[in-house]
Design an enzyme around this catalytic site. Structure first.
Site, PDB file in Angstrom:
ATOM      1  N   CYS A  68       0.832  -1.208   0.000  1.00 41.80           N
ATOM      2  CA  CYS A  68       0.000   0.000   0.000  1.00 41.80           C
ATOM      3  C   CYS A  68       0.865   1.256   0.000  1.00 41.80           C
ATOM      4  O   CYS A  68       1.362   1.680   1.048  1.00 41.80           O
ATOM      5  CB  CYS A  68      -0.922  -0.024   1.212  1.00 41.80           C
ATOM      6  SG  CYS A  68      -1.861   1.504   1.379  1.00 41.80           S
ATOM      7  N   CYS A  89      -0.414   4.107   2.189  1.00 45.08           N
ATOM      8  CA  CYS A  89      -0.242   3.942   3.638  1.00 45.08           C
ATOM      9  C   CYS A  89       1.211   4.160   4.038  1.00 45.08           C
ATOM     10  O   CYS A  89       1.487   4.755   5.063  1.00 45.08           O
ATOM     11  CB  CYS A  89      -0.631   2.532   4.088  1.00 45.08           C
ATOM     12  SG  CYS A  89      -2.075   1.857   3.306  1.00 45.08           S
ATOM     13  N   ASP A  90       2.139   3.655   3.231  1.00 43.29           N
ATOM     14  CA  ASP A  90       3.522   3.555   3.698  1.00 43.29           C
ATOM     15  C   ASP A  90       4.525   4.420   2.945  1.00 43.29           C
ATOM     16  O   ASP A  90       5.696   4.471   3.325  1.00 43.29           O
ATOM     17  CB  ASP A  90       3.980   2.082   3.617  1.00 43.29           C
ATOM     18  CG  ASP A  90       3.093   1.187   4.469  1.00 43.29           C
ATOM     19  OD1 ASP A  90       2.624   1.667   5.516  1.00 43.29           O
ATOM     20  OD2 ASP A  90       2.866   0.038   4.083  1.00 43.29           O
TER      21      ASP A  90
END
Ligand code: NAP
Length: 312
Positions: free
Chosen positions: A136, A139-140
């Site tokens: 992701c 997200c990261d």
């Protein structure tokens, strides 16, 4: 077990398909229940800017879009349970849905459980997931500010992730197993025009190498044509190799295609069980867009409503 939870329509899944179904079912005064899973909102909640959803000429953040969908569904009388379904029994109506110790009954069921990111299946991928390996970018990505990273895959997802990650990373190498990107022309061109992105053709990852400190030291890769192995020195790796449909709960009941997607009857959301409908990515291995998912969610709601009028 609680047994007094009998609904006219239950919707499993809370991406664009499920929530569009909920808006339509709720507006038909059928007070649907959406079982939204543990991470509500579906794949768009792990996307950044959505540029191709009609009605938002300046784009909209994926989580914001999904929050809008949810509020719209709630406004017309949708109830939500934020939990995962543990079991379904579709042998007879009312259908039975189990969530932990709770039993829910429904006259019609709409399945919109979507699809989840596909993994390579390497031991080091499992071990280092969240520690240098990610599925992701949204997200990261932030964790890889000014670092070098790789993105694995050659489709639209991989291109989208690579482009997004150039906001943070100093260099992005796309590792692709062939010598041609599967992605659509517009995404290919964006990748080729971005000076921060390089493509490593004809290679597959075979090991993610942990760093002594944080993240990775590199990715061991194999040339798919020569078999030669080498190491790409990077601090992070992102997977963009596609998705698999979330159909485990239904495989004993519904007809699935060889890739595991629910088969719906042509021009409808009907499955092979009367009263069970499917919409969104769980039944679509071709288009897989938020707007097509939303459209099929609307179809499922209309199909379910007509079923309830005609057959129950
Ligand atoms: P996809 O089109 O199936 O692409 C998956 C990519 O990963 C392919 O390049 C594939 O290689 C590679 N791959 C698969 N398994 C692999 C493995 N084990 N090892 C190495 N590489 C592997 O999936 P997607 O990119 O998620 O796209 C799915 C659909 O969603 C498409 O219709 C796409 O157009 C759409 N989509 C659209 C957007 C957008 O419009 N912004 C964004 C994302 C997705 P091969 O090419 O060799 O098969």
């Amino acid at each position: 077990m609680t047994t007094n939870n009998h609904y006219r329509v239950v919707i499993i899944g809370s991406g664009p398909a499920g929530l569009t179904s909920a808006i339509y079912v709720a507006r038909a005064d059928l007070a649907p229940l959406v079982i939204e899973g543990i991470q509500p909102g579906g794949q768009l909640t792990i996307t950044s800017e959505v540029e191709n959803y009609p009605g938002f000429p300046d784009g909209i953040l994926g989580p914001q879009l999904m929050d809008n969908f949810r509020r719209q569904a709630e406004k017309f009388g949708t109830t939500f349970i934020t939990d995962a379904v543990s079991n379904v029994d579709l042998d007879m109506r009312p259908f039975k849905i189990t969530i932990g110790k709770q039993l829910i009954l429904t006259d019609a069921l709409i399945i919109s459980t979507g699809a989840t990111a596909r993994l390579l299946g390497l031991e080091s991928e499992t071990r280092l997931m969240g520690h240098g390996v990610s599925a992701c970018a949204t997200c990261d990505g932030w964790f890889f500010k000014d670092k070098e990273i790789v993105v694995i895959g050659g489709g639209d997802s991989a291109c989208e992730e690579a482009l997004y990650l150039t906001k943070f990373a100093s260099k992005v190498t796309m590792i692709h197993r062939r010598d041609k990107l599967r992605a659509t022309n517009i995404m290919r061109q964006r990748v080729f025009n971005n000076t921060k992105i390089k493509v490593l053709w004809d290679h597959v990852p075979i090991e993610f190498i942990k760093s002594e400190s944080i993240g990775l030291d590199g990715v061991r890769v194999r040339n798919t044509k020569t078999g030669k192995e080498s190491i790409v020195k990077v601090q992070g790796a992102f997977l963009g190799i596609g998705h698999k449909p979330n159909t485990e709960l239904f495989r004993d009941y519904l007809e699935l295609n060889p890739a595991g997607y629910i088969i719906t009857k042509p021009d409808s959301s009907k499955t092979d069980i009367p009263g069970v409908f499917a919409c969104g990515d769980v039944q679509d291995d071709k288009y897989r867009q938020a707007i097509t998912a939303a459209g099929s969610g609307c179809m499922a709601a209309i199909d379910a409503e007509r079923f309830l009028v005609e057959e129950v």
